[in-house]
Design a protein around this motif. Structure first.
Motif, PDB file in Angstrom:
ATOM      1  N   GLY A   1      62.449  27.776  51.818  1.00  0.00           N
ATOM      2  CA  GLY A   1      63.374  26.666  52.032  1.00  0.00           C
ATOM      3  C   GLY A   1      62.860  25.365  51.441  1.00  0.00           C
ATOM      4  O   GLY A   1      63.638  24.560  50.914  1.00  0.00           O
ATOM      5  N   ALA A   2      61.538  25.147  51.512  1.00  0.00           N
ATOM      6  CA  ALA A   2      60.963  23.933  50.931  1.00  0.00           C
ATOM      7  C   ALA A   2      61.133  23.927  49.416  1.00  0.00           C
ATOM      8  O   ALA A   2      61.419  22.888  48.812  1.00  0.00           O
ATOM      9  N   LEU A   3      60.977  25.089  48.788  1.00  0.00           N
ATOM     10  CA  LEU A   3      61.167  25.178  47.347  1.00  0.00           C
ATOM     11  C   LEU A   3      62.614  24.890  46.950  1.00  0.00           C
ATOM     12  O   LEU A   3      62.873  24.163  45.990  1.00  0.00           O
ATOM     13  N   TRP A   4      63.561  25.433  47.690  1.00  0.00           N
ATOM     14  CA  TRP A   4      64.974  25.192  47.388  1.00  0.00           C
ATOM     15  C   TRP A   4      65.344  23.737  47.632  1.00  0.00           C
ATOM     16  O   TRP A   4      66.163  23.160  46.910  1.00  0.00           O
TER      17      TRP A   4
ATOM     18  N   GLY B   1      44.325  23.682  38.229  1.00  0.00           N
ATOM     19  CA  GLY B   1      45.157  24.034  37.087  1.00  0.00           C
ATOM     20  C   GLY B   1      46.436  23.225  37.069  1.00  0.00           C
ATOM     21  O   GLY B   1      46.877  22.760  35.998  1.00  0.00           O
ATOM     22  N   PHE B   2      47.031  23.023  38.238  1.00  0.00           N
ATOM     23  CA  PHE B   2      48.208  22.159  38.363  1.00  0.00           C
ATOM     24  C   PHE B   2      47.864  20.753  37.863  1.00  0.00           C
ATOM     25  O   PHE B   2      48.644  20.133  37.135  1.00  0.00           O
ATOM     26  N   GLY B   3      46.700  20.250  38.251  1.00  0.00           N
ATOM     27  CA  GLY B   3      46.272  18.915  37.830  1.00  0.00           C
ATOM     28  C   GLY B   3      46.079  18.808  36.340  1.00  0.00           C
ATOM     29  O   GLY B   3      46.496  17.831  35.715  1.00  0.00           O
TER      30      GLY B   3
ATOM     31  N   GLY C   1      52.476  35.257  38.606  1.00  0.00           N
ATOM     32  CA  GLY C   1      53.734  34.522  38.507  1.00  0.00           C
ATOM     33  C   GLY C   1      53.688  33.192  39.236  1.00  0.00           C
ATOM     34  O   GLY C   1      54.182  32.176  38.730  1.00  0.00           O
ATOM     35  N   GLY C   2      53.066  33.177  40.420  1.00  0.00           N
ATOM     36  CA  GLY C   2      52.966  31.938  41.189  1.00  0.00           C
ATOM     37  C   GLY C   2      52.144  30.883  40.472  1.00  0.00           C
ATOM     38  O   GLY C   2      52.531  29.714  40.406  1.00  0.00           O
ATOM     39  N   VAL C   3      50.999  31.279  39.908  1.00  0.00           N
ATOM     40  CA  VAL C   3      50.145  30.322  39.205  1.00  0.00           C
ATOM     41  C   VAL C   3      50.824  29.826  37.925  1.00  0.00           C
ATOM     42  O   VAL C   3      50.746  28.630  37.589  1.00  0.00           O
ATOM     43  N   ALA C   4      51.511  30.729  37.219  1.00  0.00           N
ATOM     44  CA  ALA C   4      52.206  30.324  35.988  1.00  0.00           C
ATOM     45  C   ALA C   4      53.265  29.266  36.278  1.00  0.00           C
ATOM     46  O   ALA C   4      53.364  28.253  35.568  1.00  0.00           O
ATOM     47  N   LEU C   5      54.054  29.481  37.325  1.00  0.00           N
ATOM     48  CA  LEU C   5      55.081  28.503  37.680  1.00  0.00           C
ATOM     49  C   LEU C   5      54.459  27.216  38.204  1.00  0.00           C
ATOM     50  O   LEU C   5      55.008  26.128  38.013  1.00  0.00           O
ATOM     51  N   LEU C   6      53.300  27.329  38.864  1.00  0.00           N
ATOM     52  CA  LEU C   6      52.608  26.133  39.341  1.00  0.00           C
ATOM     53  C   LEU C   6      52.190  25.260  38.153  1.00  0.00           C
ATOM     54  O   LEU C   6      52.263  24.025  38.220  1.00  0.00           O
ATOM     55  N   LEU C   7      51.773  25.877  37.064  1.00  0.00           N
ATOM     56  CA  LEU C   7      51.379  25.119  35.875  1.00  0.00           C
ATOM     57  C   LEU C   7      52.581  24.422  35.242  1.00  0.00           C
ATOM     58  O   LEU C   7      52.480  23.267  34.808  1.00  0.00           O
TER      59      LEU C   7
ATOM     60  N   LEU D   1      62.960  20.745  33.948  1.00  0.00           N
ATOM     61  CA  LEU D   1      61.774  21.591  34.054  1.00  0.00           C
ATOM     62  C   LEU D   1      61.304  21.720  35.498  1.00  0.00           C
ATOM     63  O   LEU D   1      60.969  22.820  35.967  1.00  0.00           O
ATOM     64  N   LEU D   2      61.291  20.605  36.225  1.00  0.00           N
ATOM     65  CA  LEU D   2      60.858  20.633  37.621  1.00  0.00           C
ATOM     66  C   LEU D   2      61.805  21.475  38.472  1.00  0.00           C
ATOM     67  O   LEU D   2      61.371  22.301  39.288  1.00  0.00           O
ATOM     68  N   THR D   3      63.105  21.275  38.289  1.00  0.00           N
ATOM     69  CA  THR D   3      64.101  22.029  39.051  1.00  0.00           C
ATOM     70  C   THR D   3      63.976  23.522  38.776  1.00  0.00           C
ATOM     71  O   THR D   3      64.014  24.349  39.709  1.00  0.00           O
ATOM     72  N   ALA D   4      63.823  23.880  37.508  1.00  0.00           N
ATOM     73  CA  ALA D   4      63.716  25.290  37.146  1.00  0.00           C
ATOM     74  C   ALA D   4      62.474  25.932  37.748  1.00  0.00           C
ATOM     75  O   ALA D   4      62.521  27.058  38.275  1.00  0.00           O
ATOM     76  N   ALA D   5      61.345  25.239  37.676  1.00  0.00           N
ATOM     77  CA  ALA D   5      60.094  25.797  38.203  1.00  0.00           C
ATOM     78  C   ALA D   5      60.200  26.068  39.697  1.00  0.00           C
ATOM     79  O   ALA D   5      59.777  27.131  40.187  1.00  0.00           O
ATOM     80  N   LEU D   6      60.767  25.123  40.444  1.00  0.00           N
ATOM     81  CA  LEU D   6      60.887  25.297  41.888  1.00  0.00           C
ATOM     82  C   LEU D   6      61.886  26.383  42.247  1.00  0.00           C
ATOM     83  O   LEU D   6      61.658  27.199  43.153  1.00  0.00           O
ATOM     84  N   ALA D   7      63.032  26.404  41.545  1.00  0.00           N
ATOM     85  CA  ALA D   7      64.060  27.392  41.850  1.00  0.00           C
ATOM     86  C   ALA D   7      63.598  28.815  41.515  1.00  0.00           C
ATOM     87  O   ALA D   7      63.911  29.771  42.241  1.00  0.00           O
ATOM     88  N   LEU D   8      62.848  28.964  40.438  1.00  0.00           N
ATOM     89  CA  LEU D   8      62.409  30.298  40.015  1.00  0.00           C
ATOM     90  C   LEU D   8      61.258  30.834  40.847  1.00  0.00           C
ATOM     91  O   LEU D   8      60.940  32.028  40.773  1.00  0.00           O
ATOM     92  N   PHE D   9      60.616  29.962  41.645  1.00  0.00           N
ATOM     93  CA  PHE D   9      59.438  30.380  42.402  1.00  0.00           C
ATOM     94  C   PHE D   9      59.764  31.529  43.354  1.00  0.00           C
ATOM     95  O   PHE D   9      58.963  32.460  43.528  1.00  0.00           O
ATOM     96  N   THR D  10      60.939  31.472  43.992  1.00  0.00           N
ATOM     97  CA  THR D  10      61.280  32.507  44.967  1.00  0.00           C
ATOM     98  C   THR D  10      61.569  33.845  44.297  1.00  0.00           C
ATOM     99  O   THR D  10      61.618  34.878  44.967  1.00  0.00           O
ATOM    100  N   VAL D  11      61.780  33.846  42.972  1.00  0.00           N
ATOM    101  CA  VAL D  11      62.077  35.078  42.247  1.00  0.00           C
ATOM    102  C   VAL D  11      60.879  35.541  41.424  1.00  0.00           C
ATOM    103  O   VAL D  11      60.441  36.695  41.529  1.00  0.00           O
ATOM    104  N   ALA D  12      60.353  34.616  40.603  1.00  0.00           N
ATOM    105  CA  ALA D  12      59.272  34.982  39.685  1.00  0.00           C
ATOM    106  C   ALA D  12      57.884  34.643  40.214  1.00  0.00           C
ATOM    107  O   ALA D  12      56.882  34.941  39.548  1.00  0.00           O
ATOM    108  N   GLY D  13      57.817  34.025  41.378  1.00  0.00           N
ATOM    109  CA  GLY D  13      56.524  33.633  41.927  1.00  0.00           C
ATOM    110  C   GLY D  13      56.026  34.539  43.033  1.00  0.00           C
ATOM    111  O   GLY D  13      55.200  34.135  43.860  1.00  0.00           O
ATOM    112  N   GLN D  14      56.494  35.786  43.042  1.00  0.00           N
ATOM    113  CA  GLN D  14      56.129  36.712  44.113  1.00  0.00           C
ATOM    114  C   GLN D  14      54.789  37.406  43.883  1.00  0.00           C
ATOM    115  O   GLN D  14      54.357  38.199  44.715  1.00  0.00           O
ATOM    116  N   THR D  15      54.155  37.141  42.765  1.00  0.00           N
ATOM    117  CA  THR D  15      52.835  37.705  42.480  1.00  0.00           C
ATOM    118  C   THR D  15      51.861  36.560  42.199  1.00  0.00           C
ATOM    119  O   THR D  15      52.289  35.447  41.855  1.00  0.00           O
TER     120      THR D  15
END
Length: 399
Positions: A374-377, A263-265, A310-316, A293-307
């Motif tokens: 830490g890798a995401l940040w 899906g990322f691809g 949410g994780g797959v949506a941010l990955l897309l 867009l890239l910065t926002a997706a990575l930064a939001l992962f620790t908040v909105a990617g906990q499910t």
């Protein structure tokens, strides 16, 4: 009708591309796809590789760092060293090195052997990627050069967004070693195709060190390669560990990592096409949007990617942003240095691969010390710096 009646001049038709040349360009694109897929192959398999060979995910990340570092050196050194050697021979030798090294990776009895094999993979990747586009354009008439160039680079783009996810899916369904062996089989097929289709390609004007150095004195080229280094480095600092991120942070089942990366691809391919026409008008604006867009997706992962959702949506969203990076930067470079596009492209290739190595290394150090968040940040921070640098550069750097 009088004999002297003027006959309207007919337009000269565009010369047709011989079938063999078309197939050769396609084979080069396929070879680039295979090469870049091999480079990023361990990304989605780090958990399996680490578990199978008894090393931590951070240490397993060296299988991405090492070839990226070697590729960055090879991309600028090898074109200088080969001077007037027939390019067909060089490409075939580099493919053979990749093939043997990938087979050795799949059969490696321990981590040391795997890392040694990846060393040679890096040398092959950097040299091949730096030469592929310039070889492809020599196979077609001048009017068809833009399409041949796009196809050659398209192989690399497709590998970045589809090759590794597909290999991850294969590894997840079978074993990580099988994924390496499958890609080695693809490399063997491509090598046979290039051997059959490529004509002899004597060197034209060899690249010299001073030609490469001169590109860094062009402000727009300097800014473009800086954007490449920061955006690609930020991406790989996090994406190297996307498998443990999705499993540990989002709670995604290991069997779904491969489909998620596909899906990322797909999102990355969409980003490439969406950015293509926009970059032709204003590559700076494309890179600004990509950075945000890239910065926002990575930064939001620790908040909105906990499910998982949410994780797959941010990955897309992440994939959509990263898919736009290569076409945006390459368009900028072609506009900035049209008379030295080959040298500037080699320089950008070196920085691209160096960014993979440095990003993966930085991510590995952070993951071992602070976990996957830490890798995401780290990735988000590098993306933010890239965005600010492109914004501060000003519109004058788009020319």
């Amino acid at each position: 009708m009088h004999a002297d009646t003027a006959v309207p001049a007919m337009e000269t038709p565009r010369p047709a591309v011989p079938l063999r040349s078309r197939l050769a360009v396609i084979a080069i694109a396929a070879a680039t796809f295979a090469m870049v897929t091999v480079e990023s192959l361990p990304v989605g398999l780090l958990t399996s590789i680490g578990g199978g060979l008894g090393v931590s995910p951070g240490l397993a990340g060296l299988t991405v760092t090492l070839p990226g570092l070697l590729a960055s050196v090879s991309a600028v050194v090898l074109p200088v060293l080969i001077r007037r050697t027939d390019r067909r021979l060089v490409l075939l030798v580099l493919l053979a090195v990749m093939l043997v090294a990938t087979l050795a990776s799949g059969l490696a009895p321990n981590f040391a052997v795997l890392l040694t094999a990846r060393f040679f993979v890096g040398i092959a990747i950097g040299g091949f990627w730096a030469l592929a586009a310039s070889v492809a354009v020599r196979l077609v008439p001048e009017q068809h050069i833009p399409r041949a160039t796009a196809l050659a680079f398209g192989g690399a783009t497709a590998a970045n967004v589809l090759g590794a996810p597909a290999a991850t899916l294969v590894g997840g369904l079978t074993d990580w070693r099988i994924a390496f062996l499958v890609v080695a089989g693809l490399g063997a097929f491509v090598a046979a195709a290039l051997y059959a289709l490529l004509p002899q390609l004597p060197a034209t004007d060899p690249i010299r060190p001073r030609t490469l150095a001169a590109q860094l004195r062009v402000p727009a080229v300097r800014m473009a390669v800086t954007a490449t280094f920061l955006l690609v480095g930020g991406h790989w600092a996090a994406f190297t560990f996307v498998s443990p991120i999705l499993q540990q942070m989002s709670g995604l089942d290991e069997r779904l990592i491969g489909p998620a990366q596909l899906g990322f691809g797909a999102a990355g391919i969409a980003g490439t096409f969406l950015a293509g026409s926009a970059a032709a008008r204003d590559p700076r604006r494309v890179l600004l949007g990509t950075g945000v867009l890239l910065t926002a997706a990575l930064a939001l992962f620790t908040v909105a990617g906990q499910t998982p959702v949410g994780g797959v949506a941010l990955l897309l969203v992440w994939g959509l942003a990263f898919g736009a990076v290569p076409v945006g930067v390459q368009t900028w470079i072609f506009r900035a240095a049209p008379e030295a596009a080959e040298a500037a492209t080699a320089l950008n290739t070196a920085l691209f691969n160096l960014a993979i190595a440095v990003g993966a290394l930085a991510g590995g150090l952070v993951v071992d010390g602070a976990g996957t968040a830490g890798a995401l940040w780290t990735g988000a921070a590098l993306g933010a710096v890239a965005t600010l640098a492109v914004w501060a550069g000003g519109r004058s750097l788009t020319r």
